[in-house]
Scaffold this motif. Structure first.
Motif, PDB file in Angstrom:
ATOM      1  N   GLU A   8      -8.961   7.905  -5.057  1.00 14.24           N
ATOM      2  CA  GLU A   8      -8.844   6.728  -4.194  1.00 14.24           C
ATOM      3  C   GLU A   8      -7.689   6.894  -3.207  1.00 14.24           C
ATOM      4  O   GLU A   8      -7.812   6.535  -2.039  1.00 14.24           O
ATOM      5  CB  GLU A   8      -8.677   5.468  -5.045  1.00 14.24           C
ATOM      6  CG  GLU A   8      -9.965   5.072  -5.742  1.00 14.24           C
ATOM      7  CD  GLU A   8      -9.773   4.025  -6.828  1.00 14.24           C
ATOM      8  OE1 GLU A   8      -8.622   3.579  -7.050  1.00 14.24           O
ATOM      9  OE2 GLU A   8     -10.778   3.656  -7.449  1.00 14.24           O
ATOM     10  N   ASP A   9      -6.584   7.482  -3.670  1.00 11.43           N
ATOM     11  CA  ASP A   9      -5.464   7.766  -2.766  1.00 11.43           C
ATOM     12  C   ASP A   9      -5.879   8.773  -1.705  1.00 11.43           C
ATOM     13  O   ASP A   9      -5.552   8.624  -0.526  1.00 11.43           O
ATOM     14  CB  ASP A   9      -4.258   8.306  -3.539  1.00 11.43           C
ATOM     15  CG  ASP A   9      -3.604   7.262  -4.435  1.00 11.43           C
ATOM     16  OD1 ASP A   9      -3.854   6.058  -4.240  1.00 11.43           O
ATOM     17  OD2 ASP A   9      -2.845   7.663  -5.346  1.00 11.43           O
ATOM     18  N   GLU A  10      -6.604   9.796  -2.130  1.00 16.47           N
ATOM     19  CA  GLU A  10      -7.086  10.816  -1.191  1.00 16.47           C
ATOM     20  C   GLU A  10      -8.022  10.193  -0.157  1.00 16.47           C
ATOM     21  O   GLU A  10      -7.932  10.497   1.038  1.00 16.47           O
ATOM     22  CB  GLU A  10      -7.804  11.921  -1.965  1.00 16.47           C
ATOM     23  CG  GLU A  10      -8.206  13.089  -1.125  1.00 16.47           C
ATOM     24  CD  GLU A  10      -8.824  14.216  -1.957  1.00 16.47           C
ATOM     25  OE1 GLU A  10      -9.792  14.816  -1.465  1.00 16.47           O
ATOM     26  OE2 GLU A  10      -8.348  14.477  -3.078  1.00 16.47           O
ATOM     27  N   LEU A  11      -8.898   9.300  -0.603  1.00 20.64           N
ATOM     28  CA  LEU A  11      -9.813   8.618   0.312  1.00 20.64           C
ATOM     29  C   LEU A  11      -9.037   7.774   1.316  1.00 20.64           C
ATOM     30  O   LEU A  11      -9.315   7.809   2.515  1.00 20.64           O
ATOM     31  CB  LEU A  11     -10.818   7.762  -0.456  1.00 20.64           C
ATOM     32  CG  LEU A  11     -11.781   6.938   0.386  1.00 20.64           C
ATOM     33  CD1 LEU A  11     -12.632   7.835   1.288  1.00 20.64           C
ATOM     34  CD2 LEU A  11     -12.672   6.084  -0.517  1.00 20.64           C
ATOM     35  N   SER A  12      -8.071   7.039   0.824  1.00 22.88           N
ATOM     36  CA  SER A  12      -7.263   6.192   1.698  1.00 22.88           C
ATOM     37  C   SER A  12      -6.562   7.034   2.770  1.00 22.88           C
ATOM     38  O   SER A  12      -6.565   6.685   3.953  1.00 22.88           O
ATOM     39  CB  SER A  12      -6.240   5.420   0.866  1.00 22.88           C
ATOM     40  OG  SER A  12      -5.427   4.630   1.692  1.00 22.88           O
ATOM     41  N   GLU A  13      -5.990   8.160   2.364  1.00 15.54           N
ATOM     42  CA  GLU A  13      -5.308   9.042   3.311  1.00 15.54           C
ATOM     43  C   GLU A  13      -6.290   9.639   4.317  1.00 15.54           C
ATOM     44  O   GLU A  13      -5.989   9.715   5.514  1.00 15.54           O
ATOM     45  CB  GLU A  13      -4.588  10.156   2.558  1.00 15.54           C
ATOM     46  CG  GLU A  13      -3.382   9.688   1.783  1.00 15.54           C
ATOM     47  CD  GLU A  13      -2.794  10.755   0.881  1.00 15.54           C
ATOM     48  OE1 GLU A  13      -3.129  11.962   1.065  1.00 15.54           O
ATOM     49  OE2 GLU A  13      -1.996  10.397  -0.007  1.00 15.54           O
ATOM     50  N   ALA A  14      -7.455  10.048   3.848  1.00 12.73           N
ATOM     51  CA  ALA A  14      -8.449  10.641   4.747  1.00 12.73           C
ATOM     52  C   ALA A  14      -8.963   9.604   5.752  1.00 12.73           C
ATOM     53  O   ALA A  14      -9.169   9.922   6.924  1.00 12.73           O
ATOM     54  CB  ALA A  14      -9.607  11.236   3.943  1.00 12.73           C
TER      55      ALA A  14
END
Length: 167
Positions: A8-14
Motif C-alpha cells: 500500500e505504501d508502494e502504491l501510494s508512492e507510485a
C-alpha cells in the motif's frame, strides 16, 4: 511487518509519482510509474484496476515512441489477464496478440502460451488448452529455459489439476 501495508505504501508512492509526472509530461517515466501502479494494484488483489493501469502505461509508452516500455507494459498484463476479472475470450485474444508479433521474447511467449492454456481450459476447450500447454513446454525445452522457483511450484500445482480427457 504486514506485506500488504508495504504494498500500500508502494502504491501510494507510485501514484504520487505518476501525478507529478503527468504534470511534467515525462511520458517514458509516466509509463514506468503506471506499470508500477498496475503491478502493485494487482499484487494487492485489484487486478481489474491494475490491468487498466497497465493499459495506460502501454499507451503512454506508445505516445513516447518507446517500444520497449510498451512491450513491458503489455507483457505485464499477462498476470492480471490470467488471475483477474478479464473475460476469458478477451484474455485468449490478448495472448494470441502477444504470440502473433515481436512483442514477446521466447520466455514470454512460453508464459503467454501457458496463460492461454489456462484460459482455454476455463473456457472448456480442453484440446486447445493441452496443445497450448504442449507448445509452451516445447519452447521451454527447445531453448533450455528454466522455471523460476515460484513458477515451478505453480506448474506443479497446475499439473495436479486434471483436465478431463476427451474420451
Amino acid at each position: 511487518v504486514e506485506p500488504a501495508s508495504r504494498l500500500e505504501d508502494e502504491l501510494s508512492e507510485a501514484l504520487e509519482m505518476a501525478s507529478a509526472l503527468e504534470r511534467s509530461g515525462d511520458l517514458p517515466n509516466l509509463a514506468r510509474a503506471y506499470r508500477q501502479v498496475g503491478m502493485t494494484r494487482f499484487m494487492l488483489g485489484h487486478a481489474g484496476e491494475g490491468e487498466a493501469d497497465l493499459e495506460r502505461s502501454a499507451a503512454f509508452a506508445r505516445q513516447a515512441g518507446h517500444v520497449d516500455l510498451e512491450h513491458d507494459a503489455l507483457l505485464s498484463r499477462l498476470r492480471p489477464v490470467a488471475w483477474g476479472p478479464t473475460p476469458v475470450e478477451g484474455g485468449i485474444a490478448f495472448c494470441d496478440f502477444l504470440l502473433s508479433g515481436e512483442i514477446a521474447n521466447v520466455a514470454n511467449k512460453a508464459l503467454a502460451l501457458h496463460v492461454r492454456a489456462l484460459l482455454l481450459a476455463m473456457h472448456g476447450d480442453f484440446a486447445r488448452a493441452r496443445a497450448s500447454a504442449a507448445d509452451a513446454e516445447a519452447l521451454i525445452e527447445e531453448f533450455g529455459l528454466q522455471y523460476q522457483p515460484l513458477r515451478q511450484r505453480v506448474k506443479e500445482l497446475l499439473s495436479a489439476v486434471r483436465i478431463p480427457s476427451p474420451e
